[in-house]
Motif scaffolding. Sequence first.
Motif, PDB file in Angstrom:
ATOM      1  N   LEU A 198       0.831  -1.212   0.000  1.00 42.56           N
ATOM      2  CA  LEU A 198       0.000   0.000   0.000  1.00 42.56           C
ATOM      3  C   LEU A 198       0.861   1.255   0.000  1.00 42.56           C
ATOM      4  CD1 LEU A 198      -2.861   1.160   0.150  1.00 42.56           C
ATOM      5  CD2 LEU A 198      -2.687   1.074   2.629  1.00 42.56           C
ATOM      6  N   LEU A 199       1.943   1.245   0.767  1.00 43.76           N
ATOM      7  CA  LEU A 199       2.852   2.403   0.780  1.00 43.76           C
ATOM      8  C   LEU A 199       3.508   2.610  -0.580  1.00 43.76           C
ATOM      9  CD1 LEU A 199       4.561   1.916   4.269  1.00 43.76           C
ATOM     10  CD2 LEU A 199       2.759   3.540   3.660  1.00 43.76           C
ATOM     11  N   LEU A 200       3.909   1.488  -1.215  1.00 49.50           N
ATOM     12  CA  LEU A 200       4.503   1.598  -2.545  1.00 49.50           C
ATOM     13  C   LEU A 200       3.489   2.152  -3.546  1.00 49.50           C
ATOM     14  CD1 LEU A 200       6.791   1.054  -4.546  1.00 49.50           C
ATOM     15  CD2 LEU A 200       5.946  -1.302  -4.766  1.00 49.50           C
ATOM     16  N   CYS A 201       2.263   1.652  -3.470  1.00 53.59           N
ATOM     17  CA  CYS A 201       1.220   2.151  -4.381  1.00 53.59           C
ATOM     18  C   CYS A 201       0.919   3.624  -4.112  1.00 53.59           C
ATOM     19  CB  CYS A 201      -0.037   1.306  -4.232  1.00 53.59           C
ATOM     20  SG  CYS A 201       0.106  -0.372  -4.899  1.00 53.59           S
ATOM     21  N   SER A 202       0.950   4.028  -2.838  1.00 52.15           N
ATOM     22  CA  SER A 202       0.710   5.436  -2.520  1.00 52.15           C
ATOM     23  C   SER A 202       1.812   6.312  -3.093  1.00 52.15           C
ATOM     24  CB  SER A 202       0.636   5.612  -0.994  1.00 52.15           C
ATOM     25  OG  SER A 202      -0.401   4.827  -0.444  1.00 52.15           O
ATOM     26  N   TRP A 203       3.061   5.847  -2.986  1.00 49.69           N
ATOM     27  CA  TRP A 203       4.183   6.616  -3.552  1.00 49.69           C
ATOM     28  C   TRP A 203       4.050   6.710  -5.073  1.00 49.69           C
ATOM     29  CZ3 TRP A 203       8.412   5.008  -6.668  1.00 49.69           C
ATOM     30  CH2 TRP A 203       9.416   5.964  -6.810  1.00 49.69           C
ATOM     31  N   LEU A 204       3.704   5.593  -5.706  1.00 55.09           N
ATOM     32  CA  LEU A 204       3.508   5.612  -7.162  1.00 55.09           C
ATOM     33  C   LEU A 204       2.304   6.468  -7.540  1.00 55.09           C
ATOM     34  CD1 LEU A 204       4.173   1.859  -8.029  1.00 55.09           C
ATOM     35  CD2 LEU A 204       5.669   3.813  -8.498  1.00 55.09           C
ATOM     36  N   PHE A 205       1.268   6.440  -6.679  1.00 52.29           N
ATOM     37  CA  PHE A 205       0.074   7.237  -6.942  1.00 52.29           C
ATOM     38  C   PHE A 205       0.430   8.721  -7.007  1.00 52.29           C
ATOM     39  CE2 PHE A 205      -3.780   9.497  -5.837  1.00 52.29           C
ATOM     40  CZ  PHE A 205      -4.749   8.828  -6.557  1.00 52.29           C
ATOM     41  N   GLN A 208       2.989   9.207 -10.143  1.00 52.74           N
ATOM     42  CA  GLN A 208       2.471   8.953 -11.478  1.00 52.74           C
ATOM     43  C   GLN A 208       1.103   9.586 -11.730  1.00 52.74           C
ATOM     44  OE1 GLN A 208       4.044   7.435 -13.990  1.00 52.74           O
ATOM     45  NE2 GLN A 208       5.864   7.131 -12.737  1.00 52.74           N
ATOM     46  N   ALA A 209       0.635  10.434 -10.801  1.00 49.19           N
ATOM     47  CA  ALA A 209      -0.672  11.065 -10.987  1.00 49.19           C
ATOM     48  C   ALA A 209      -0.681  11.862 -12.287  1.00 49.19           C
ATOM     49  CB  ALA A 209      -0.991  11.964  -9.802  1.00 49.19           C
ATOM     50  N   GLY A 210      -1.539  11.475 -13.208  1.00 44.17           N
ATOM     51  CA  GLY A 210      -1.615  12.145 -14.498  1.00 44.17           C
ATOM     52  C   GLY A 210      -0.549  11.718 -15.470  1.00 44.17           C
ATOM     53  N   GLY A 211       0.313  10.757 -15.104  1.00 43.92           N
ATOM     54  CA  GLY A 211       1.386  10.316 -15.979  1.00 43.92           C
ATOM     55  C   GLY A 211       0.953   9.237 -16.949  1.00 43.92           C
ATOM     56  N   THR A 212       1.947   8.650 -17.627  1.00 46.21           N
ATOM     57  CA  THR A 212       1.663   7.649 -18.648  1.00 46.21           C
ATOM     58  C   THR A 212       1.023   6.398 -18.057  1.00 46.21           C
ATOM     59  OG1 THR A 212       3.553   8.452 -19.922  1.00 46.21           O
ATOM     60  CG2 THR A 212       2.683   6.280 -20.496  1.00 46.21           C
ATOM     61  N   ALA A 214      -0.598   6.128 -15.176  1.00 48.32           N
ATOM     62  CA  ALA A 214      -1.477   6.503 -14.062  1.00 48.32           C
ATOM     63  C   ALA A 214      -2.608   5.496 -13.883  1.00 48.32           C
ATOM     64  CB  ALA A 214      -2.049   7.904 -14.302  1.00 48.32           C
ATOM     65  N   MET A 215      -3.243   5.044 -14.971  1.00 48.75           N
ATOM     66  CA  MET A 215      -4.363   4.115 -14.857  1.00 48.75           C
ATOM     67  C   MET A 215      -3.940   2.788 -14.245  1.00 48.75           C
ATOM     68  SD  MET A 215      -7.104   5.633 -15.787  1.00 48.75           S
ATOM     69  CE  MET A 215      -8.218   4.259 -15.988  1.00 48.75           C
ATOM     70  N   LEU A 216      -2.742   2.316 -14.601  1.00 48.47           N
ATOM     71  CA  LEU A 216      -2.226   1.075 -14.014  1.00 48.47           C
ATOM     72  C   LEU A 216      -2.010   1.238 -12.518  1.00 48.47           C
ATOM     73  CD1 LEU A 216      -1.093  -1.784 -14.269  1.00 48.47           C
ATOM     74  CD2 LEU A 216       1.111  -0.769 -14.881  1.00 48.47           C
ATOM     75  N   VAL A 217      -1.427   2.378 -12.132  1.00 45.71           N
ATOM     76  CA  VAL A 217      -1.180   2.631 -10.701  1.00 45.71           C
ATOM     77  C   VAL A 217      -2.505   2.770  -9.955  1.00 45.71           C
ATOM     78  CG1 VAL A 217      -0.183   4.274  -9.068  1.00 45.71           C
ATOM     79  CG2 VAL A 217       1.051   3.681 -11.153  1.00 45.71           C
ATOM     80  N   TYR A 218      -3.480   3.449 -10.567  1.00 50.29           N
ATOM     81  CA  TYR A 218      -4.785   3.598  -9.918  1.00 50.29           C
ATOM     82  C   TYR A 218      -5.441   2.237  -9.685  1.00 50.29           C
ATOM     83  CZ  TYR A 218      -4.359   8.518 -11.322  1.00 50.29           C
ATOM     84  OH  TYR A 218      -3.932   9.796 -11.487  1.00 50.29           O
ATOM     85  N   ALA A 219      -5.366   1.350 -10.678  1.00 50.25           N
ATOM     86  CA  ALA A 219      -5.984   0.032 -10.552  1.00 50.25           C
ATOM     87  C   ALA A 219      -5.337  -0.776  -9.435  1.00 50.25           C
ATOM     88  CB  ALA A 219      -5.895  -0.718 -11.881  1.00 50.25           C
ATOM     89  N   LEU A 220      -4.007  -0.825  -9.422  1.00 48.61           N
ATOM     90  CA  LEU A 220      -3.312  -1.589  -8.384  1.00 48.61           C
ATOM     91  C   LEU A 220      -3.526  -0.977  -7.003  1.00 48.61           C
ATOM     92  CD1 LEU A 220       0.047  -2.346 -10.231  1.00 48.61           C
ATOM     93  CD2 LEU A 220      -1.869  -3.886  -9.864  1.00 48.61           C
ATOM     94  N   SER A 221      -3.500   0.341  -6.922  1.00 50.42           N
ATOM     95  CA  SER A 221      -3.703   1.001  -5.627  1.00 50.42           C
ATOM     96  C   SER A 221      -5.098   0.722  -5.090  1.00 50.42           C
ATOM     97  CB  SER A 221      -3.484   2.510  -5.772  1.00 50.42           C
ATOM     98  OG  SER A 221      -2.181   2.797  -6.227  1.00 50.42           O
ATOM     99  N   GLY A 222      -6.106   0.781  -5.952  1.00 52.00           N
ATOM    100  CA  GLY A 222      -7.466   0.489  -5.514  1.00 52.00           C
ATOM    101  C   GLY A 222      -7.619  -0.939  -5.025  1.00 52.00           C
ATOM    102  N   ALA A 223      -6.986  -1.901  -5.721  1.00 53.54           N
ATOM    103  CA  ALA A 223      -7.075  -3.304  -5.311  1.00 53.54           C
ATOM    104  C   ALA A 223      -6.422  -3.522  -3.948  1.00 53.54           C
ATOM    105  CB  ALA A 223      -6.420  -4.196  -6.367  1.00 53.54           C
ATOM    106  N   VAL A 224      -5.236  -2.965  -3.757  1.00 53.01           N
ATOM    107  CA  VAL A 224      -4.529  -3.137  -2.479  1.00 53.01           C
ATOM    108  C   VAL A 224      -5.283  -2.445  -1.348  1.00 53.01           C
ATOM    109  CG1 VAL A 224      -2.380  -2.661  -1.238  1.00 53.01           C
ATOM    110  CG2 VAL A 224      -2.297  -3.394  -3.620  1.00 53.01           C
ATOM    111  N   ALA A 225      -5.773  -1.223  -1.584  1.00 50.33           N
ATOM    112  CA  ALA A 225      -6.503  -0.501  -0.537  1.00 50.33           C
ATOM    113  C   ALA A 225      -7.781  -1.241  -0.147  1.00 50.33           C
ATOM    114  CB  ALA A 225      -6.836   0.914  -1.021  1.00 50.33           C
ATOM    115  N   ALA A 226      -8.507  -1.778  -1.130  1.00 48.07           N
ATOM    116  CA  ALA A 226      -9.727  -2.529  -0.816  1.00 48.07           C
ATOM    117  C   ALA A 226      -9.423  -3.779  -0.011  1.00 48.07           C
ATOM    118  CB  ALA A 226     -10.453  -2.899  -2.115  1.00 48.07           C
ATOM    119  N   ARG A 227      -8.335  -4.483  -0.356  1.00 57.31           N
ATOM    120  CA  ARG A 227      -7.982  -5.697   0.386  1.00 57.31           C
ATOM    121  C   ARG A 227      -7.539  -5.352   1.807  1.00 57.31           C
ATOM    122  NH1 ARG A 227      -9.994 -10.252   0.141  1.00 57.31           N
ATOM    123  NH2 ARG A 227      -9.817 -10.197  -2.135  1.00 57.31           N
TER     124      ARG A 227
END
Length: 368
Positions: A198-205, A208-212, A214-227
């Motif tokens: 989750l910390l790694l995804c938050s750092w990437l979030f 990479q916000a608005g980056g190339t 970004a959608m991949l990071v958003y998907a992984l971050s949402g999955a980890v946060a939900a779990r």
Amino acid sequence: MKTKKHRGSFMLRFMVFGFSVAVGLLAFWLLGYIVRDIDRVQGPNYSQMLDEGLPQELQDERQLLAAQLADLKQQIASAERRRQLTGQTTRDSQQTINQLLELKRNADENATSLSDGQQTALTDSLQLFLANQSQTQTLNAELSGLNDQLDDVERLRRENEQVITRESRPIADEYETLAEQHQWKLAAYKLALLIPMLLLCSWLFVRQAGGTYAMLVYALSGAVAARVLLVMHDHFPTIYFKYILILLSLAIATGVLVRLLRLIARPSRDWLLRQYREAYAHFFCPICDHPIQRGPLKFAVWTRRSLKKRTPVTVDGDAATFDQPYTCPSCETTLFHACQKCGGVRHSLLPACEKCGAGAEVEQEVGA
């Protein structure tokens, strides 16, 4: 020169969104399998703790009483079946006796007698009836004794269960303590795996916000946060989870609000360009939202709501005569000015001239 960001076609953007959702769901699914594997760690066994903690004589007595109860119930069921069979035989004998007595009464009225076979049948039926009556009484007495024994064994079993319940109460308390510790241990194992992710995804979030990607990071971050939320819901007490969820939501809402306030105070170039582009497209000043009354719209009046209903204005004559520099009369912002490269009138707040394509950098060099 700033690198241009291409949005891509609608189908490409739709596919990116679809595959991002698929990546998020698959990541959530994979994390679920990992969490379930952690749940396989063995915890305290209540049956084993009872076997080890209860006195052996109580356990032996419980097993003996259970065996006696099963045996008595089986004997009672067998005696009940024999009594039903004897009762049926008695009823058949009584019916035969009644028929033979009817024949004897008819014979007496006619001054005749029963045949030897009928007389023998009557005697045998009477003996069988009396024997069945005696056997029924014996079976009733047997059932009464068995039921008395069953009541005694049931009483002993209840007393044994009361003693076992009293002796097992400390064991149950110890089991609850160990089970709670085991749940906390499982939660620690799961969070030790998920929190770094989750910390790694938050750092990437953030990076990479608005980056190339970004959608991949958003998907992984949402999955980890939900779990992570599901793990806390499963293992944390309700009162703790309630406060954790509220505090986490408060932190997220505060972070978003701070970011929005910073965006208003110090907007980024892309945000400003989007705001300016939309304002120019709807003929409103990007700074103060005053209508841009120039050219054919010189004497027109409109609002954002009425703009969509307005009929396009027909331009008579040379359109170039209407394309003149323009300054907002409300906030004094120059909205249209002459391009220093081609001399045509261009949007002052947009980065390029629509006639020659000169950008702001070219105008700064010419001005210098």
